[in-house]
Motif scaffolding. Sequence first.
Motif, short mmCIF file in Angstrom:
data_model
loop_
_atom_site.label_atom_id
_atom_site.label_comp_id
_atom_site.label_asym_id
_atom_site.label_seq_id
_atom_site.Cartn_x
_atom_site.Cartn_y
_atom_site.Cartn_z
N UNK A 2 -1.50 7.27 16.78
CA UNK A 2 -0.66 7.99 15.82
C UNK A 2 0.33 7.45 15.39
N UNK A 3 1.30 6.31 16.39
CA UNK A 3 2.27 5.89 15.84
C UNK A 3 1.95 4.57 14.88
N UNK A 4 0.79 3.90 15.24
CA UNK A 4 0.27 3.02 14.09
C UNK A 4 -0.19 3.60 12.76
N UNK A 5 -0.78 4.80 13.10
CA UNK A 5 -0.95 5.65 11.71
C UNK A 5 0.13 5.77 10.77
N UNK A 6 1.13 6.55 11.56
CA UNK A 6 2.31 6.82 10.90
C UNK A 6 3.07 5.65 10.27
N UNK A 7 3.06 4.21 10.99
CA UNK A 7 3.64 3.17 10.31
C UNK A 7 2.95 2.71 9.16
N UNK A 8 1.56 2.82 9.30
CA UNK A 8 0.72 2.25 8.13
C UNK A 8 1.05 3.21 6.93
N UNK A 9 1.01 4.56 7.07
CA UNK A 9 1.59 5.33 5.85
C UNK A 9 2.77 4.77 5.32
N UNK A 10 3.72 4.66 6.32
CA UNK A 10 5.21 4.26 5.63
C UNK A 10 4.93 3.15 4.86
N UNK A 11 4.20 2.01 5.43
CA UNK A 11 4.14 0.62 4.94
C UNK A 11 3.46 0.75 3.57
N UNK A 12 2.53 1.64 3.60
CA UNK A 12 1.63 1.88 2.10
C UNK A 12 2.77 2.49 1.21
N UNK A 13 3.25 3.48 1.63
CA UNK A 13 4.27 4.20 0.76
C UNK A 13 5.07 3.18 -0.03
N UNK A 14 5.81 2.21 1.07
CA UNK A 14 6.57 1.02 0.48
C UNK A 14 6.06 0.07 -0.50
N UNK A 15 4.68 -0.09 -0.33
CA UNK A 15 4.03 -1.07 -1.36
C UNK A 15 4.17 -0.25 -2.59
N UNK A 16 3.68 1.02 -2.61
CA UNK A 16 3.82 1.76 -3.86
C UNK A 16 5.44 1.97 -4.56
N UNK A 17 6.39 1.93 -3.71
CA UNK A 17 7.77 1.80 -4.23
C UNK A 17 7.80 0.56 -4.92
N UNK A 18 7.34 -0.71 -4.14
CA UNK A 18 7.66 -1.90 -4.49
C UNK A 18 6.89 -2.30 -5.86
N UNK A 19 5.78 -1.76 -5.84
CA UNK A 19 4.84 -1.94 -7.17
C UNK A 19 5.67 -1.31 -8.24
N UNK A 20 6.30 -0.15 -8.50
CA UNK A 20 6.75 0.42 -9.66
C UNK A 20 7.99 -0.21 -9.83
N UNK A 21 8.82 -0.34 -8.51
CA UNK A 21 10.31 -1.29 -8.88
C UNK A 21 10.13 -2.61 -9.40
N UNK A 22 9.16 -3.31 -9.07
CA UNK A 22 9.01 -4.59 -9.29
C UNK A 22 7.88 -5.00 -10.58
N UNK A 23 7.23 -4.00 -10.56
CA UNK A 23 6.08 -4.47 -11.83
C UNK A 23 5.96 -3.50 -12.83
N UNK A 24 5.80 -2.12 -12.53
CA UNK A 24 5.51 -1.07 -13.43
C UNK A 24 6.63 -0.90 -14.24
N UNK A 25 7.99 -0.47 -13.56
CA UNK A 25 8.97 -0.18 -14.34
C UNK A 25 9.40 -1.14 -15.43
N UNK A 26 9.46 -2.46 -14.92
CA UNK A 26 9.99 -3.54 -16.00
C UNK A 26 8.95 -3.49 -17.12
#
Length: 440
Positions: free
Chosen positions: A209-233
């Motif tokens: 359960x803890x590993x799954x929650x952390x995985x979802x958080x890390x995946x969400x962070x990659x989505x944030x980074x994708x838009x911040x670094x790549x898609x918005x520019x």
Amino acid sequence: MKLRQQPREWRGGRGSPVGASALLVVILGALSFLLAAPAQAVDTLCMPSETTGCIAGTLRTEEGPIADVDLTLTGPTGVEETVTTSESGKWNLSISEEGQYEVAIVTDTLPDDLDTKGAATVQATLGSTAAAVIEVRTSSYSSERSFGEYLAQSAANGIRLGLLLALASVGLSLIYGTTRLASFSHAEQVTLGGMLAYGLVNVAGMNLWLGGALTVALCALTGYLQDRVLWQPLRRRGLGLTQLMIVTIGLSLAMQYCFQYFVGARTVRIVQDNPGVATLGPITMTYQSFVAMGIAVLVLGGVGFALLRTRVGRATRAVADNPALAAASGIDVDKVIRLVWTVAAGLAGLSGIMYALVTNGIKWDSGMQILLLLFAATTLGGLGTAFGALIGSLIIGLVVELAPVFGMPGDFKYATAMLILILLLLVRPQGLLGKAERVG
């Protein structure tokens, strides 16, 4: 004449691409460390050493482990060995030479109502245990199970598959609705979720359960980074949708190569003890499957409630309807799009975790295998509509699992789903819940 000031996103400091890229490198580095650790087989007699290695696995279906099934192991020199599964479905073999090994089931030893997709390829090294996962599935109904029972079981499997697809396709549909971008790299977020969960839970020994929650958080962070670094520019530079779509294809290939580099071509499984099985009438599933379906229903219900009843949801729907009008009314379009990318990546990561648990493993090209199903679900339901993606996913899941019941052989069941999509689009081009648009 005044020089135009550089956009904030391209300056150094907090929130810059440099800082975000550094954080992404840290995440990928941690993933490589976790996945580089050898996964030890459970309850095997083979003990790896400096001069020997082990290949092991467990053969099972939803009903439980499969005993007394023969498997052949072919080494890099062509030498073939045979092993038989135990009462718990486990098997293992020791090897003295590193390289790629092919593990195949002797189909004559399988029960009459089961078949397999084919062989599994695993990269074995000395001093470690390599896990080999071979998918076994029900091929047809037998004398022990009536047609009605087999139909009910397949329908339940279809609903399960549809719910797992819906977690990813809803995010894909939201991305298209707010940006009009068809992201071909979205399916790799599903693979990333399964890989991260494997590294955190199976290798690092974290609670599921803890590993799954952390995985979802890390995946969400990659989505944030994708838009911040790549898609918005790229959006601010005025790139067209065709160019952006090509970038998503390139990102998809890059992620696949990263998975191959860190994990290899083998299938990895979030190793747990053999899960318990529950039977409800003619339907038999593992407890993991029932829990996964329950979580999917709750999460999808939460997403639907947020879209309909919250300010953020209304802002998201406004951006999807008309971005220019939404911006004129005071909505920060960039923040809404970034939130959509974050949530979509998190949902895809959650889908990857449950996909790896339910289907007995995940590998580097799992996302590529379900990519067409995701696009079929979003197109069938109506591009840009989250609820349409949910309905489309359930239909695709049911079609895929019910096709073999009516005699469709092997992987042709996926072609059946595509055929239904084509037929529906001939009648209703906008999809089930999509809005007709005037062209020209």
